[in-house]
Design an enzyme around this catalytic site. Sequence first.
Site, mmCIF file in Angstrom:
data_model
loop_
_atom_site.group_PDB
_atom_site.id
_atom_site.type_symbol
_atom_site.label_atom_id
_atom_site.label_comp_id
_atom_site.label_asym_id
_atom_site.label_seq_id
_atom_site.Cartn_x
_atom_site.Cartn_y
_atom_site.Cartn_z
ATOM 1 N N HIS A 214 8.985 -11.008 37.189
ATOM 2 C CA HIS A 214 8.692 -11.759 38.412
ATOM 3 C C HIS A 214 9.940 -12.423 39.000
ATOM 4 C CE1 HIS A 214 8.185 -15.406 35.761
ATOM 5 N NE2 HIS A 214 8.725 -15.999 36.814
ATOM 6 N N ASP B 203 5.636 -8.765 31.949
ATOM 7 C CA ASP B 203 6.566 -9.578 32.729
ATOM 8 C C ASP B 203 7.950 -9.623 32.077
ATOM 9 O OD1 ASP B 203 7.414 -11.075 34.861
ATOM 10 O OD2 ASP B 203 6.467 -12.945 34.226
ATOM 11 N N GLY C 275 12.631 -22.025 37.874
ATOM 12 C CA GLY C 275 14.022 -21.633 37.697
ATOM 13 C C GLY C 275 14.371 -21.348 36.251
ATOM 14 N N ASN C 276 13.553 -21.862 35.316
ATOM 15 C CA ASN C 276 13.731 -21.549 33.897
ATOM 16 C C ASN C 276 13.176 -20.179 33.525
ATOM 17 O OD1 ASN C 276 13.622 -24.907 33.128
ATOM 18 N ND2 ASN C 276 15.034 -23.578 32.027
ATOM 19 N N SER C 277 12.364 -19.597 34.397
ATOM 20 C CA SER C 277 11.770 -18.296 34.091
ATOM 21 C C SER C 277 12.854 -17.280 33.751
ATOM 22 C CB SER C 277 10.958 -17.775 35.282
ATOM 23 O OG SER C 277 9.772 -18.497 35.436
ATOM 24 N N GLY D 63 -9.816 4.768 27.506
ATOM 25 C CA GLY D 63 -10.809 5.095 28.525
ATOM 26 C C GLY D 63 -12.196 4.583 28.207
ATOM 27 N N VAL D 64 -12.262 3.307 27.773
ATOM 28 C CA VAL D 64 -13.561 2.710 27.464
ATOM 29 C C VAL D 64 -13.646 1.315 28.065
ATOM 30 C CG1 VAL D 64 -13.882 3.977 25.302
ATOM 31 C CG2 VAL D 64 -12.699 1.769 25.267
#
Length: 370
Positions: A123, A153, A225-227, A283-284
Site C-alpha cells: 500500500h 501487503d 508514515g511508519n508503514s 474451490g470450496v
Amino acid sequence: MASRPFFLAASTLAASALAVALPAGPARADDTALFAPPVPAIVTSGPLTFAPLVRKVVPAVVNIAVTQDADDRAKRQPVPPGVKGTPFEHRFRDRMRSRGEEMIGAGSGFIIDPGGVIVTNTHVVGEADRITVSLSDGTEYPARLVGSDDLTDIAVISIQAPNPLPYVTWGDSRQVNVGDWIMAAGNPFGLGSSVTAGIVSARGRDIGASPFDDFLQLDAPINPGNSGGPSFNLGGQVVALNTAIVSPTGGSVGIGFGIPSEIVAPIVAELRRSGHIDRGWLGVTLADGDRHAGVRITDIDRGGPAEKAKLRTGDIVLTVGEEPVDSARTLIRAVAAEHPGSTVQVHIRRRATEMTVPVIVGHRPADMDD
C-alpha cells in the site's frame, strides 16, 4: 519511562526475598538492622538504553516517497496522511508542483541486501509512477518495483547504489513472546528517521485485512508514515513489518500491527525470484463452528479442484497434508501454501466415514479476496 515500573517490580521482589530469609521467633532489639530498607536491585534483564541498537540498525531503514504524474486525477488527490499537517506539507506541495508531479504517499522500508533490495508495504508503493528512496544520510535514489503481493501487503523494491549498503537480517518471529521488547523504526509523518520502543502486546491478531492475517500487536508507537518499516528484537533482527494501526485520531494510541517475519521472509524471497506470488486454490466455500473437529464444506465451485477430486457439500475437512484444520482460515492458508498443480492429500469425514482424497491444487484467482 519504561524502566521505572521494571525497577519497582525488581525492588518488590528483593524485599520479598529478604522477608523470607528473616529468622523465626520474636523480634529482639538487635534485630532492627534486619528490617532496614533493602538496596534497590539493578535490573539487567531489560535494556538500559536502545542507543547501541539504534546505531546498529537505523542506517538500513529508509524513507520512501511515492509520486504520480500531476494529471487532473492526481491533482484532486489529498495530501497523504504521512505528510498532511506536518511542517513538510508545504515543501512537498511546492516540490511536486515544480517537478510536474503529485505526491501520493510517504512510507518506510528497510534494506535486506547490500545490493539495494528493500522491503516495504504494497500500500506504500502500489500506485506509484515513481518511487524515491532516501537513506538515513539523506542520499536519494530512484527505485523500481521488483514485485508485490496485495493479499499480504508485502512489496519489494530495489535501488542501485555505487557502494554496498547497510542492511538488516531476519529474526525468527516464532520465538517472539508477548511481553518481549520491540523497537520500531521508520518515517512517521514525513519527519525522517525515527525510532520508538515498546513491547509485543499480542500474537495472531486478525484485523480483517485478508484471510492471511496473523499480526503481531505492538504498543511501540506507530504512526502514518511508519508503514513498511521494521520492528526489531533486541538482537537487531527484523521480526515484523509494520503495516497498520488502530486509531480514532489518526495517530498512535498504542495499538499497532506488524506482519511476522515468518510470513514476510518467504514471500519476499519469492517476490525476488519471480516478482509475484502463486497460491493454491481448492474451490470450496467453508463454514466454521462445526461441533466436531474440522471445517464443513458448504458449497463447491463448478469446475474447481474440489469438484474434480469428487469432494462433496457436507464433507468435513480434517487435515490438509499434515496440517490439522480447525477453521476456514486455517484451511485457506494451508491450501494457499501449496504450489498450483501439486497434489495434496485432504483428509475428510463424510457422514460417519473418514477418508483421504488426493486433490490437484488449482491456481488461486487473482480477483479473490478470501
